[in-house]
Design a protein around this motif. Structure first.
Motif, mmCIF file in Angstrom:
data_model
loop_
_atom_site.group_PDB
_atom_site.id
_atom_site.type_symbol
_atom_site.label_atom_id
_atom_site.label_comp_id
_atom_site.label_asym_id
_atom_site.label_seq_id
_atom_site.Cartn_x
_atom_site.Cartn_y
_atom_site.Cartn_z
ATOM 1 N N LEU A 35 0.835 -1.205 0.000
ATOM 2 C CA LEU A 35 0.000 0.000 0.000
ATOM 3 C C LEU A 35 0.868 1.252 0.000
ATOM 4 C CD1 LEU A 35 -2.728 1.447 0.237
ATOM 5 C CD2 LEU A 35 -2.581 1.124 2.728
ATOM 6 N N MET A 36 1.926 1.247 0.811
ATOM 7 C CA MET A 36 2.840 2.387 0.835
ATOM 8 C C MET A 36 3.551 2.531 -0.507
ATOM 9 S SD MET A 36 4.429 2.041 4.674
ATOM 10 C CE MET A 36 5.348 3.555 4.519
ATOM 11 N N ALA A 37 3.868 1.411 -1.150
ATOM 12 C CA ALA A 37 4.487 1.481 -2.472
ATOM 13 C C ALA A 37 3.554 2.146 -3.471
ATOM 14 C CB ALA A 37 4.843 0.069 -2.949
ATOM 15 N N TRP A 38 2.275 1.791 -3.406
ATOM 16 C CA TRP A 38 1.295 2.410 -4.302
ATOM 17 C C TRP A 38 1.211 3.919 -4.050
ATOM 18 C CZ3 TRP A 38 -3.405 4.912 -3.319
ATOM 19 C CH2 TRP A 38 -4.170 5.180 -4.453
ATOM 20 N N LEU A 39 1.232 4.321 -2.778
ATOM 21 C CA LEU A 39 1.191 5.749 -2.454
ATOM 22 C C LEU A 39 2.427 6.468 -2.976
ATOM 23 C CD1 LEU A 39 -0.192 5.603 1.204
ATOM 24 C CD2 LEU A 39 -1.405 6.332 -0.853
ATOM 25 N N PHE A 40 3.585 5.819 -2.880
ATOM 26 C CA PHE A 40 4.808 6.412 -3.415
ATOM 27 C C PHE A 40 4.675 6.657 -4.917
ATOM 28 C CE2 PHE A 40 7.403 5.354 0.375
ATOM 29 C CZ PHE A 40 8.217 6.473 0.400
ATOM 30 N N THR A 41 4.103 5.699 -5.628
ATOM 31 C CA THR A 41 3.988 5.861 -7.081
ATOM 32 C C THR A 41 3.016 6.980 -7.448
ATOM 33 O OG1 THR A 41 2.225 4.197 -7.240
ATOM 34 C CG2 THR A 41 4.500 3.429 -7.468
ATOM 35 N N GLN A 42 2.029 7.227 -6.584
ATOM 36 C CA GLN A 42 1.047 8.266 -6.885
ATOM 37 C C GLN A 42 1.618 9.663 -6.730
ATOM 38 O OE1 GLN A 42 -1.933 7.183 -8.246
ATOM 39 N NE2 GLN A 42 -0.685 5.328 -8.059
ATOM 40 N N THR A 43 2.697 9.788 -5.954
ATOM 41 C CA THR A 43 3.310 11.102 -5.761
ATOM 42 C C THR A 43 4.324 11.437 -6.843
ATOM 43 O OG1 THR A 43 5.061 10.201 -4.345
ATOM 44 C CG2 THR A 43 3.013 10.888 -3.262
ATOM 45 N N GLN A 44 4.641 10.460 -7.699
ATOM 46 C CA GLN A 44 5.632 10.688 -8.751
ATOM 47 C C GLN A 44 4.938 11.179 -10.029
ATOM 48 O OE1 GLN A 44 8.823 10.273 -7.715
ATOM 49 N NE2 GLN A 44 7.896 9.627 -5.785
ATOM 50 N N GLY A 45 5.482 12.184 -10.637
ATOM 51 C CA GLY A 45 4.929 12.687 -11.888
ATOM 52 C C GLY A 45 5.503 11.941 -13.083
ATOM 53 N N ASP A 46 5.534 12.626 -14.216
ATOM 54 C CA ASP A 46 6.068 12.027 -15.444
ATOM 55 C C ASP A 46 7.542 12.348 -15.629
ATOM 56 O OD1 ASP A 46 3.604 10.929 -16.132
ATOM 57 O OD2 ASP A 46 2.940 12.801 -17.064
ATOM 58 N N THR A 47 8.199 12.692 -14.535
ATOM 59 C CA THR A 47 9.627 13.003 -14.594
ATOM 60 C C THR A 47 10.448 11.717 -14.580
ATOM 61 O OG1 THR A 47 9.720 13.189 -12.188
ATOM 62 C CG2 THR A 47 9.255 15.195 -13.428
ATOM 63 N N SER A 48 11.748 11.881 -14.727
ATOM 64 C CA SER A 48 12.657 10.736 -14.657
ATOM 65 C C SER A 48 13.711 10.985 -13.588
ATOM 66 C CB SER A 48 13.324 10.488 -16.010
ATOM 67 O OG SER A 48 14.144 11.591 -16.366
ATOM 68 N N GLY A 61 12.772 0.909 -5.220
ATOM 69 C CA GLY A 61 13.251 1.202 -3.867
ATOM 70 C C GLY A 61 12.367 0.632 -2.780
ATOM 71 N N VAL A 62 11.214 0.089 -3.185
ATOM 72 C CA VAL A 62 10.240 -0.433 -2.224
ATOM 73 C C VAL A 62 10.782 -1.587 -1.372
ATOM 74 C CG1 VAL A 62 8.032 -1.695 -2.098
ATOM 75 C CG2 VAL A 62 8.215 0.397 -3.441
ATOM 76 N N PRO A 63 11.724 -2.430 -1.863
ATOM 77 C CA PRO A 63 12.265 -3.472 -0.971
ATOM 78 C C PRO A 63 12.803 -2.931 0.353
ATOM 79 C CG PRO A 63 12.878 -3.977 -3.218
ATOM 80 C CD PRO A 63 12.197 -2.631 -3.263
ATOM 81 N N GLY A 64 13.234 -1.668 0.376
ATOM 82 C CA GLY A 64 13.658 -1.080 1.646
ATOM 83 C C GLY A 64 12.512 -1.007 2.640
ATOM 84 N N PRO A 182 17.115 5.807 0.170
ATOM 85 C CA PRO A 182 16.870 6.283 -1.198
ATOM 86 C C PRO A 182 15.769 5.509 -1.912
ATOM 87 C CG PRO A 182 18.810 4.897 -1.178
ATOM 88 C CD PRO A 182 18.346 4.996 0.254
ATOM 89 N N VAL A 183 14.560 5.550 -1.347
ATOM 90 C CA VAL A 183 13.440 4.821 -1.946
ATOM 91 C C VAL A 183 12.955 5.535 -3.202
ATOM 92 C CG1 VAL A 183 11.063 4.039 -1.608
ATOM 93 C CG2 VAL A 183 12.732 3.826 0.256
ATOM 94 N N ALA A 184 12.651 6.826 -3.075
ATOM 95 C CA ALA A 184 12.102 7.573 -4.213
ATOM 96 C C ALA A 184 13.093 8.568 -4.792
ATOM 97 C CB ALA A 184 10.817 8.297 -3.801
#
Length: 266
Positions: A35-48, A61-64, A182-184
């Motif tokens: 669930l936290m991994a999904w939330l992390f992905t929602q905060t990321q835009g279309d950047t690299s 980075g979610v394995p951390g 360094p997850v995100a």
């Protein structure tokens, strides 16, 4: 040694059975990190980030986070509760050696962690179209990471008075891992000393090794995501593996010093 291994496997199977029967533990160990991994992905835009999409960078980075919940928090709770219920004392007085008892718990945590990594691989493959570039390196990072955080959990259980206070004991470690790991983002984007501290956290080498193994690029400090061959990935990972081994040695000393088989008296 063969007898200890068999005892460890039996205890690991028992641990997994108990986790499957406890819905609260099942949620905290398996579902909360996802669930936290999904939330992390929602905060990321279309950047690299370092040449890969930000969402993909965060997912690798979610394995951390998985180590934090499936291994560290789970085992601190487990060791503390079993100590207070005299389960550890009875196990210590039985056939299994101390190494088999602790190894069984670590083996069960490894199975949980690898199961969640497998789910993450399916997730990344389905959403990003990327498969792990170096599975052996991924496995090495997983085994070393679980060994490290199992030993840290054993040490922290020794300073945890009871199972009810375990959540308070682990909270500082969880916060440090969530903020500094360094997850995100890469560790070297943090300013000055913070970047140095982030690079030395026990979870950081696990994340960077597993990210490199997933993506096949150099995602260690200053690597910038440059594509590497299989041999290049192992070579680039050697300093982080060395840091992990040093942390494991420190954690083993802490566990030997702090871990308790019986409740405190009076």
């Amino acid at each position: 040694m063969r007898t200890d291994a068999l005892h460890a496997v039996r205890l690991a199977r028992l641990d997994l059975t108990l986790v499957a029967r406890n819905t609260t533990v099942l949620f905290n160990v398996l579902l909360l990190p996802l669930l936290m991994a999904w939330l992390f992905t929602q905060t990321q835009g279309d950047t690299s980030v370092e040449g890969v999409p930000a969402r993909l960078f965060a997912l690798t980075g979610v394995p951390g986070l998985m180590l934090a919940f499936a291994v560290f928090v789970h085992l601190v709770n487990s060791f503390t509760a079993r100590r207070e219920e005299l389960v550890l004392k009875r196990l210590r007085g039985g056939q299994p050696s101390a190494a088999a008892v602790l190894g069984g718990s670590a083996l069960g945590a490894l199975a949980l962690f690898l199961g969640k990594v497998a789910l993450l691989v399916v997730w990344i493959r389905g959403s990003e179209g990327v498969s792990p570039a170096n599975v052996p390196l991924l496995m090495v990072a997983a085994v070393l990471g679980v060994a490290l955080f199992a030993l840290l959990a054993a040490a922290f259980s020794g300073i945890t008075p009871n199972a009810e206070l375990a959540q308070i004991t682990v909270l500082p470690v969880i916060l440090i891992m969530m903020i500094g790991a360094p997850v995100a983002f890469p560790a070297d984007v943090l300013p000055g000393p913070l970047g140095v501290v982030s690079g030395l956290l026990p979870v950081t080498p696990v994340v960077t090794i597993m990210r490199t193994a997933f993506l096949g690029g150099d995602h260690f400090s200053g690597g910038g995501g440059e594509a590497l061959t299989g041999v290049g990935q192992w070579t680039a990972a050697l300093p982080s593996i060395g840091i992990l081994l040093a942390w494991i040695a420190v954690a083993a000393l802490l566990a030997r010093w702090l871990f308790r088989w019986e409740p405190r008296r009076g």
